[in-house]
Design a protein around this motif. Structure first.
Motif, PDB file in Angstrom:
ATOM      1  N   PRO A  53       0.831  -1.211   0.000  1.00 39.71           N
ATOM      2  CA  PRO A  53       0.000   0.000   0.000  1.00 39.71           C
ATOM      3  C   PRO A  53       0.860   1.253   0.000  1.00 39.71           C
ATOM      4  O   PRO A  53       1.983   1.251   0.516  1.00 39.71           O
ATOM      5  CB  PRO A  53      -0.799  -0.123   1.303  1.00 39.71           C
ATOM      6  N   ARG A  54       0.345   2.300  -0.585  1.00 39.33           N
ATOM      7  CA  ARG A  54       1.059   3.579  -0.587  1.00 39.33           C
ATOM      8  C   ARG A  54       0.797   4.303   0.729  1.00 39.33           C
ATOM      9  O   ARG A  54      -0.310   4.254   1.254  1.00 39.33           O
ATOM     10  CB  ARG A  54       0.585   4.469  -1.736  1.00 39.33           C
ATOM     11  N   ILE A  55       1.806   4.954   1.246  1.00 38.68           N
ATOM     12  CA  ILE A  55       1.638   5.745   2.465  1.00 38.68           C
ATOM     13  C   ILE A  55       2.154   7.155   2.214  1.00 38.68           C
ATOM     14  O   ILE A  55       2.993   7.382   1.341  1.00 38.68           O
ATOM     15  CB  ILE A  55       2.377   5.118   3.660  1.00 38.68           C
ATOM     16  N   SER A  56       1.649   8.090   3.000  1.00 42.44           N
ATOM     17  CA  SER A  56       2.069   9.487   2.869  1.00 42.44           C
ATOM     18  C   SER A  56       3.350   9.709   3.671  1.00 42.44           C
ATOM     19  O   SER A  56       3.459   9.272   4.819  1.00 42.44           O
ATOM     20  CB  SER A  56       0.973  10.424   3.378  1.00 42.44           C
ATOM     21  N   LYS A  57       4.321  10.374   3.067  1.00 47.59           N
ATOM     22  CA  LYS A  57       5.583  10.590   3.775  1.00 47.59           C
ATOM     23  C   LYS A  57       5.412  11.536   4.960  1.00 47.59           C
ATOM     24  O   LYS A  57       6.276  11.580   5.843  1.00 47.59           O
ATOM     25  CB  LYS A  57       6.650  11.126   2.822  1.00 47.59           C
ATOM     26  N   THR A  58       4.293  12.282   4.981  1.00 48.98           N
ATOM     27  CA  THR A  58       4.050  13.149   6.134  1.00 48.98           C
ATOM     28  C   THR A  58       3.741  12.332   7.386  1.00 48.98           C
ATOM     29  O   THR A  58       3.787  12.867   8.493  1.00 48.98           O
ATOM     30  CB  THR A  58       2.876  14.103   5.848  1.00 48.98           C
ATOM     31  N   GLY A  59       3.417  11.042   7.221  1.00 51.85           N
ATOM     32  CA  GLY A  59       3.132  10.192   8.372  1.00 51.85           C
ATOM     33  C   GLY A  59       4.325   9.364   8.807  1.00 51.85           C
ATOM     34  O   GLY A  59       4.180   8.449   9.629  1.00 51.85           O
ATOM     35  N   ILE A  60       5.524   9.650   8.263  1.00 50.24           N
ATOM     36  CA  ILE A  60       6.730   8.888   8.593  1.00 50.24           C
ATOM     37  C   ILE A  60       7.688   9.756   9.405  1.00 50.24           C
ATOM     38  O   ILE A  60       7.953  10.908   9.041  1.00 50.24           O
ATOM     39  CB  ILE A  60       7.442   8.405   7.316  1.00 50.24           C
ATOM     40  N   ASN A  61       8.183   9.222  10.497  1.00 50.77           N
ATOM     41  CA  ASN A  61       9.212   9.893  11.284  1.00 50.77           C
ATOM     42  C   ASN A  61      10.576   9.418  10.769  1.00 50.77           C
ATOM     43  O   ASN A  61      11.076   8.376  11.172  1.00 50.77           O
ATOM     44  CB  ASN A  61       9.055   9.572  12.767  1.00 50.77           C
ATOM     45  N   PHE A  62      11.163  10.185   9.866  1.00 52.43           N
ATOM     46  CA  PHE A  62      12.412   9.770   9.232  1.00 52.43           C
ATOM     47  C   PHE A  62      13.591   9.753  10.210  1.00 52.43           C
ATOM     48  O   PHE A  62      14.610   9.126   9.947  1.00 52.43           O
ATOM     49  CB  PHE A  62      12.726  10.685   8.049  1.00 52.43           C
ATOM     50  N   PHE A  63      13.458  10.442  11.353  1.00 55.54           N
ATOM     51  CA  PHE A  63      14.539  10.454  12.343  1.00 55.54           C
ATOM     52  C   PHE A  63      14.699   9.081  12.999  1.00 55.54           C
ATOM     53  O   PHE A  63      15.746   8.786  13.577  1.00 55.54           O
ATOM     54  CB  PHE A  63      14.276  11.522  13.402  1.00 55.54           C
ATOM     55  N   LYS A  64      13.678   8.240  12.920  1.00 54.86           N
ATOM     56  CA  LYS A  64      13.746   6.902  13.484  1.00 54.86           C
ATOM     57  C   LYS A  64      14.158   5.855  12.446  1.00 54.86           C
ATOM     58  O   LYS A  64      14.240   4.669  12.761  1.00 54.86           O
ATOM     59  CB  LYS A  64      12.400   6.514  14.095  1.00 54.86           C
ATOM     60  N   CYS A  65      14.408   6.304  11.223  1.00 55.40           N
ATOM     61  CA  CYS A  65      14.797   5.386  10.150  1.00 55.40           C
ATOM     62  C   CYS A  65      16.317   5.281  10.069  1.00 55.40           C
ATOM     63  O   CYS A  65      17.042   6.226  10.402  1.00 55.40           O
ATOM     64  CB  CYS A  65      14.237   5.860   8.801  1.00 55.40           C
ATOM     65  N   LEU A  66      16.800   4.138   9.636  1.00 60.86           N
ATOM     66  CA  LEU A  66      18.228   3.924   9.452  1.00 60.86           C
ATOM     67  C   LEU A  66      18.634   4.303   8.030  1.00 60.86           C
ATOM     68  O   LEU A  66      17.966   3.933   7.069  1.00 60.86           O
ATOM     69  CB  LEU A  66      18.589   2.461   9.721  1.00 60.86           C
ATOM     70  N   LEU A  67      19.723   5.043   7.919  1.00 58.63           N
ATOM     71  CA  LEU A  67      20.231   5.443   6.616  1.00 58.63           C
ATOM     72  C   LEU A  67      21.011   4.299   5.994  1.00 58.63           C
ATOM     73  O   LEU A  67      21.941   3.765   6.597  1.00 58.63           O
ATOM     74  CB  LEU A  67      21.124   6.674   6.750  1.00 58.63           C
ATOM     75  N   GLN A  68      20.642   3.904   4.778  1.00 60.05           N
ATOM     76  CA  GLN A  68      21.368   2.874   4.040  1.00 60.05           C
ATOM     77  C   GLN A  68      22.013   3.524   2.823  1.00 60.05           C
ATOM     78  O   GLN A  68      21.343   3.825   1.839  1.00 60.05           O
ATOM     79  CB  GLN A  68      20.415   1.749   3.611  1.00 60.05           C
ATOM     80  N   GLU A  69      23.314   3.737   2.905  1.00 62.27           N
ATOM     81  CA  GLU A  69      24.023   4.411   1.831  1.00 62.27           C
ATOM     82  C   GLU A  69      24.423   3.422   0.736  1.00 62.27           C
ATOM     83  O   GLU A  69      24.448   2.213   0.940  1.00 62.27           O
ATOM     84  CB  GLU A  69      25.271   5.103   2.390  1.00 62.27           C
ATOM     85  N   THR A  70      24.723   3.966  -0.431  1.00 64.94           N
ATOM     86  CA  THR A  70      25.216   3.151  -1.541  1.00 64.94           C
ATOM     87  C   THR A  70      26.557   2.534  -1.169  1.00 64.94           C
ATOM     88  O   THR A  70      27.396   3.181  -0.534  1.00 64.94           O
ATOM     89  CB  THR A  70      25.372   4.026  -2.798  1.00 64.94           C
ATOM     90  N   ASP A  71      26.763   1.268  -1.553  1.00 68.87           N
ATOM     91  CA  ASP A  71      28.056   0.633  -1.338  1.00 68.87           C
ATOM     92  C   ASP A  71      29.134   1.363  -2.126  1.00 68.87           C
ATOM     93  O   ASP A  71      28.918   1.784  -3.267  1.00 68.87           O
ATOM     94  CB  ASP A  71      28.011  -0.838  -1.785  1.00 68.87           C
ATOM     95  N   ARG A  72      30.292   1.517  -1.530  1.00 58.20           N
ATOM     96  CA  ARG A  72      31.360   2.268  -2.183  1.00 58.20           C
ATOM     97  C   ARG A  72      31.936   1.534  -3.400  1.00 58.20           C
ATOM     98  O   ARG A  72      32.215   2.130  -4.429  1.00 58.20           O
ATOM     99  CB  ARG A  72      32.484   2.548  -1.177  1.00 58.20           C
ATOM    100  N   ASN A  73      32.139   0.248  -3.274  1.00 59.13           N
ATOM    101  CA  ASN A  73      32.765  -0.518  -4.352  1.00 59.13           C
ATOM    102  C   ASN A  73      31.729  -1.304  -5.140  1.00 59.13           C
ATOM    103  O   ASN A  73      31.864  -2.510  -5.335  1.00 59.13           O
ATOM    104  CB  ASN A  73      33.825  -1.457  -3.771  1.00 59.13           C
ATOM    105  N   TYR A  74      30.689  -0.620  -5.572  1.00 60.13           N
ATOM    106  CA  TYR A  74      29.655  -1.319  -6.322  1.00 60.13           C
ATOM    107  C   TYR A  74      30.091  -1.531  -7.772  1.00 60.13           C
ATOM    108  O   TYR A  74      30.962  -0.839  -8.296  1.00 60.13           O
ATOM    109  CB  TYR A  74      28.329  -0.560  -6.269  1.00 60.13           C
ATOM    110  N   THR A  75      29.465  -2.501  -8.396  1.00 58.20           N
ATOM    111  CA  THR A  75      29.737  -2.795  -9.797  1.00 58.20           C
ATOM    112  C   THR A  75      28.614  -2.208 -10.650  1.00 58.20           C
ATOM    113  O   THR A  75      27.789  -1.440 -10.180  1.00 58.20           O
ATOM    114  CB  THR A  75      29.819  -4.311 -10.015  1.00 58.20           C
ATOM    115  N   PHE A  76      28.576  -2.581 -11.934  1.00 59.35           N
ATOM    116  CA  PHE A  76      27.520  -2.147 -12.831  1.00 59.35           C
ATOM    117  C   PHE A  76      26.785  -3.359 -13.387  1.00 59.35           C
ATOM    118  O   PHE A  76      27.293  -4.469 -13.381  1.00 59.35           O
ATOM    119  CB  PHE A  76      28.077  -1.309 -13.983  1.00 59.35           C
TER     120      PHE A  76
END
Length: 203
Positions: A163-186
Motif C-alpha cells: 500500500p502507498r503511504i504518505s511521507k508526512t506520516g513517517i518519522n524519518f529520524f527513526k529510520c536507518l540510513l542505508q548508503e550506496t556501497d562504495r565498491n559497487y559494480t555495474f
C-alpha cells in the motif's frame, strides 16, 4: 507512449532473483542493465560475505530517468516504429498468426510478442474501489479468449503490491540510513565511460 518502460512501485533492477535475467538481456544487446546503471540512485552489493554463485547487485532507480532513457534510445533506432493503440484481437487464419487488430488499424506479422505484464484479468484496488480489468491499453477479456484458441491460458498471480503511504506520516529520524556501497559494480558491460557523469540533458 510516454509510459514505455514505466517502472512499478519498487523501482529496482537486479537482486537475488533477477540479476541473471538482467545479464542475459545485456548479453543480447538489451537496454535494461544500461538504463539501470544510468538511472541508479542506490547501488547495493548483496551476499558478498558468501560465495560468488550467490553474489549479485541491486540498483534502486529513478523511475523517470529510467523510462526516459529507454524511450529516447528506442526512438533513435531505425528498425523500430512505436505506435500507440488498444490491442483488440489477435488475427489468425488456418491456426496461424496473421497479425493484430487495434483501434488504430490492422498490423500484419508472422510473429507477435505479447508483453502483458500483470494486467490481464487484473484487479486494481484504489482505496475501497475495486477496478476489474487492465489499465494499460489491453482489451483483457477478448484477448484472453483469443489466446485460448492457441492453447494459451492466462493465469492470475498475486503481485503483493504494498500500500502507498504518505511521507508526512513517517518519522524519518527513526529510520536507518542505508548508503550506496562504495565498491559497487555495474549491471551492463555496454556502458560508456561518461555514463557516471549523468548527463541529464540527454535524458
Amino acid at each position: 507512449m510516454d509510459n514505455i518502460a514505466h517502472m512499478n512501485c519498487n523501482p529496482s533492477i537486479g537482486g537475488k532473483a533477477k540479476s541473471q535475467l538482467v545479464h542475459e538481456i545485456n548479453a543480447l544487446g538489451g537496454l535494461m542493465g544500461l538504463a539501470a546503471d544510468f538511472s541508479g540512485i542506490h547501488f547495493k552489493n548483496l551476499n558478498y560475505s558468501r560465495g560468488e554463485s550467490v553474489q549479485c547487485l541491486r540498483i534502486q532507480c529513478d523511475k523517470y530517468l529510467y523510462k526516459n532513457f529507454i524511450k529516447n534510445k528506442l526512438e533513435t533506432l531505425d528498425n523500430i516504429t512505436i505506435i500507440q493503440g488498444t490491442l483488440l484481437n489477435i488475427l489468425c487464419e488456418s491456426n496461424k498468426i496473421k497479425g493484430v487488430l487495434t483501434n488504430v488499424g490492422i498490423f500484419e506479422g508472422k510473429v507477435i510478442i505479447l508483453t502483458t505484464g500483470t494486467f490481464l484479468r487484473s484487479n486494481v484496488y484504489i482505496g475501497k474501489q475495486n477496478n476489474i480489468g487492465s489499465k494499460f491499453f489491453l482489451n483483457s477479456s477478448s484477448l484472453t479468449l483469443n489466446l485460448y484458441k492457441f492453447g494459451i491460458k492466462s493465469y492470475r498471480f498475486k503481485t503483493g503490491t504494498p500500500p502507498r503511504i504518505s511521507k508526512t506520516g513517517i518519522n524519518f529520524f527513526k529510520c536507518l540510513l542505508q548508503e550506496t556501497d562504495r565498491n559497487y559494480t555495474f549491471n551492463s558491460y555496454l556502458r560508456s565511460m561518461d555514463l557516471k557523469k549523468r548527463n541529464l540533458k540527454n535524458c
